[in-house]
Write a protein that holds these residues in place. Structure first.
Motif, mmCIF file in Angstrom:
data_model
loop_
_atom_site.group_PDB
_atom_site.id
_atom_site.type_symbol
_atom_site.label_atom_id
_atom_site.label_comp_id
_atom_site.label_asym_id
_atom_site.label_seq_id
_atom_site.Cartn_x
_atom_site.Cartn_y
_atom_site.Cartn_z
ATOM 1 N N LYS A 374 46.396 24.228 59.548
ATOM 2 C CA LYS A 374 47.705 24.642 60.053
ATOM 3 C C LYS A 374 48.629 24.893 58.873
ATOM 4 N N MET A 375 49.257 26.067 58.862
ATOM 5 C CA MET A 375 50.109 26.449 57.734
ATOM 6 C C MET A 375 51.463 26.912 58.255
ATOM 7 N N GLY A 376 52.537 26.448 57.583
ATOM 8 C CA GLY A 376 53.888 26.876 57.921
ATOM 9 C C GLY A 376 54.357 27.994 57.015
ATOM 10 N N ILE A 377 55.644 28.317 57.106
ATOM 11 C CA ILE A 377 56.234 29.407 56.320
ATOM 12 C C ILE A 377 57.387 28.849 55.499
ATOM 13 N N TYR A 378 57.385 29.198 54.204
ATOM 14 C CA TYR A 378 58.428 28.735 53.284
ATOM 15 C C TYR A 378 59.270 29.920 52.822
#
Length: 791
Positions: A374-378
């Motif tokens: 799971k990857m978020g956005i920066y």
């Protein structure tokens, strides 16, 4: 936003882009790869990822996409846009091939409508304008040349040129032969001078032939003359060629004019070709690094499962065992991971893997990690990696680090990913450590996310005491003295400075002196970390062993339950069958008894008649009920142990009195064949047959083998899909039958696959004494997926 500007290059993103560019077919596709930059809009990133993932699925599971001719046509279309300009023949040919590719791609996705929804967005609402292709194909042939019949005038001119050339050639041949007969020509044949066909004439005879002298030889003895008649014919050809060229230009101008109204659509076609090439190159690269699409989150978080650095993966090639996967989690609870551990233990690779994965994801690239990552956005990615000292800017190594820390502390926020390698180094540890701790405390108050690597003990202690920070260590095998490259969250790691120094052979006195100079407290802390890591590794290994045992027990339990279920099912079947037979038997018996009683009644108690009826009843019961065999007592025979038994002899088994032939003799054990069955008996349990008994047994055995076994025997066995134990069991049965009936060879089909079944089968054949040799099938008929065994 990425800070500093070279941070993405230091993380390896420039190398990733270069590898993707190598997959592109067109220059416009490569230009698009150069423009790849991390995005911050969720919907845009999600679309790019899904397009790449769909193209990857298309490449692996669907028919090939027709992308044979991805020529960029934007420059040609821009040229055609200018009034009065026209495209050349080869340029129209490139436009034609590109348009055919565009239409083939559109038809490909139209046939799969709804299967690749995100890829369909690339050419949404783009129509197929076939008139463009029809107009070009009427003028340009498959070789990229103008057709002779592109217009009536062009056809006439082409035919006139051909006719004039033939006439000129015919006239010059006649004049050349006449000059040869007169002895005026020099040695040699007709030759070309200044683009004209000329006759080589001796210099003293050049006045005898009327015409234009185009050249002479170096010695001046030969003149090259174009005869006067031929000169006029060639001029006529030249005039016709000029007219033909003017007609070609007129046709090209007319065709370009027809093309001009479709220029906006053709620019859209060019954009589609570029995008298809771009997404295709990303998908091909994803296949190379075994990349997947993770779950995308709107939150600033990272949860990588079995992630592998893409560049290391490519360098390792197909040997995936050399790459240790990374598992790391960054969320609201553990926002900053402080990684410590030995030198060359993988700390920097761990941090760079996180940074590179984030850059790839936000640039629309699939990442080499499990799908449930799971990857978020920066919004921002800040990195301090390597040495950025600058003579021009009067910056030392530490000054460069501090300038970045100043920028980080001023502009970082909760949507910032910070990556710092060797935090605090570059100056006196007494001052570098506290400054690094103060910077980390300031950044932590801003709720930033990130990964920090360090050797400083004060940072490990600070991370242990501060919410939001989490210690982690790269595991080290302090027995083998080598790094394991496994990240373990929850505790700091020792630098193993003394252990590594001892391993590389540094003088023991120097190591001892260094230990004395280290403070007692620090020495105790480092020793404690080493002991903890050793114990942790032992627990980890024990847990892994227990997990393996549990899996084995679960497997055995499953097999036992399957076997028990099978036995229960068969038990029910047998009982059911027995009950059915008993019911049939009882029914028949009752019917027989009822008939008998009726006959006795009708005989009115006549003794003779009743006796006869009872005799019939007994006979009837004897056919229904099984007969009891009388056991005749026979004297028990004993084996003569002094009598020698060899392979091929016939023997009788004492217990069962069955007769069998000897296949092998192994010390006190005999391997016997009884028809199609194979058994092992002790020497003392058999009697060797001789005389009449031998002839009788051999005759019966040969009849059984030849008539029954040989007729029923199939010399081909298919073992594909079987487990190894089952396959060897089936092979053994067929081999035994082949030996007993004397069959010369067997065809064993085991398939190719990973070659495991083939290896076990051939190992078994090597141990089987009756096999003389074995070999592969012919390559055209199965190759090493089939083995021929010869007995």
């Amino acid at each position: 936003m990425i800070y500093p500007n070279n941070a993405s290059d230091k993380l390896g993103f420039a190398e990733i882009k270069e590898l993707i560019k190598q997959k592109c077919i067109s220059e416009s596709g490569r230009n698009l790869v150069d423009k790849i930059q991390p995005q911050t809009r969720f919907d845009q990133i999600d679309k790019f990822l899904r397009q790449t993932n769909e193209f990857k699925d298309l490449l692996t599971t669907d028919d090939a996409l027709p992308v044979d001719h991805l020529y960029p046509i934007r420059a040609l279309v821009e040229k055609a846009k200018v009034e009065g300009a026209f495209l050349m023949e080869e340029e129209f040919h490139r436009v034609l091939l590109s348009l055919k590719t565009v239409y083939a791609i559109i038809r490909y996705f139209n046939d799969r409508e709804g299967q690749y929804p995100n890829l369909e967005l690339l050419f949404e609402h783009l129509p197929i304008e076939k008139q463009i292709i029809r107009d070009i194909e009427m003028i340009i042939d498959d070789r990229g040349k103008m057709k002779h019949n592109a217009s009536r005038l062009l056809l006439d001119l082409s035919q006139s040129i051909l006719k004039a050339e033939q006439e000129a050639r015919k006239r010059i041949d006649i004049i050349f032969k006449s000059a040869q007969n007169s002895g005026w020509t020099a040695d040699g044949n007709l030759t070309i001078r200044d683009g004209r066909l000329c006759i080589p004439i001796l210099a003293e005879n050049k006045r005898k032939v009327k015409g234009l002298i185009h050249d002479e030889s170096a010695t001046g003895q030969t003149a090259y003359i174009e005869p006067e008649e031929v000169f006029h014919l060639n001029n006529k050809v030249r005039d016709l060629e000029f007219e033909r060229r003017r007609e070609i230009i007129r046709i090209l101008v007319e065709l370009t004019t027809k093309l001009r109204p479709h220029i906006p659509l053709m620019l859209s076609y060019d954009g589609l070709l570029t995008k298809v090439d771009f997404v295709r190159s990303k998908a091909l690269f994803a296949l190379d690094i075994e990349a997947e699409m993770p779950e995308l989150s709107k939150e600033a978080e990272i949860n990588l499962v079995n992630a592998r650095h893409p560049l290391l993966t490519l360098n390792a090639g197909h040997d995936r065992g050399t790459i240790v996967p990374l598992n790391i989690k960054i969320d609201d609870v553990q926002r900053v991971i402080v990684v410590s551990g030995p030198n060359a233990g993988g700390k920097s690779v761990c941090m760079k893997t996180v940074g590179l994965m984030q850059l790839m994801l936000q640039s629309g690239l699939l990442i080499p990690a499990d799908t449930h990552s799971k990857m978020g956005i920066y919004k921002q990615i800040f990195a301090d990696i390597g040495d950025d000292q600058s003579i021009e800017s009067d910056l030392s190594t530490y000054s460069a680090h501090l300038s970045k820390m100043k920028y980080f502390t001023e502009f970082a926020n909760a949507r910032t990913l910070i990556l710092i390698d060797e935090f605090g180094t570059g100056t006196d540890p007494l001052f570098g450590g506290p400054i690094a701790e103060a910077v980390l405390e300031t950044l932590n108050k801003k709720n930033i996310r990130g990964v920090v690597t360090t050797h400083y003990s004060n940072l490990k202690v600070f991370a242990n005491q501060t919410p939001g920070l989490e210690n982690a260590s790269m595991l080290f095998d302090n027995v083998a003295m080598k790094p394991l490259y496994i990240l373990q969250i929850g505790k700091p790691g020792s630098s193993y400075a003394f252990e590594i120094a001892q391993k590389i052979g540094l003088n023991k006195e120097i190591i001892h002196l260094a230990k004395q100079k280290v403070g007692n407290h620090q020495k105790k802390v480092d020793t404690l970390l080493v002991d903890l890591e050793r114990e942790k590794k032992e627990i980890f290994d024990t847990k892994a062993a227990i997990t393996r045992r549990e899996k084995e027990l679960i497997r055995i339990k499953s097999e036992y339950e399957d076997l028990q279920s099978y036995l229960e099912e068969n038990k029910k079947t047998i009982l059911k069958k027995a009950k059915e037979e008993a019911q049939i038997l009882l029914k028949n018996s009752n019917k027989l008894i009822e008939n008998t009683v009726a006959e006795i009644k009708s005989a009115q108690a006549d003794k003779e008649k009743t006796k006869e009826i009872r005799a019939n009843l007994d006979r009837s019961f004897s056919t229904i009920l099984p007969k009891d065999k009388k056991i005749e007592k026979k004297p028990i025979a004993t084996a003569d142990l002094t009598e020698e038994i060899a392979v091929g002899d016939w023997v009788k088994i004492i217990d069962s009195e069955n007769e069998a032939v000897v296949l092998e003799v192994a010390k006190n054990n005999l391997i016997l064949a009884m028809g199609e069955l194979r058994t092992v008996q002790k020497r003392k349990n058999v009697i060797k047959l001789a005389g009449k008994d031998l002839k009788k047994a051999a005759k019966a055995g040969s009849k059984t083998l030849s008539a029954h076994a040989a007729a029923d025997f199939n010399p081909e066995i298919d073992l594909r899909g079987m487990r190894t134990e089952d396959a060897l069991y089936e092979l053994e049965k067929v081999l035994d039958r082949a030996v007993m009936i004397g069959y010369p060879s067997l065809k064993i089909i085991h398939g190719k696959g990973d070659g495991i079944l083939r290896k076990f089968i051939r190992d078994y054949l090597r141990k089987y004494s009756h096999i003389s040799r074995f070999e592969d099938e012919h390559q055209d008929r199965g190759g090493d997926g089939i083995t021929y065994a010869y007995l």
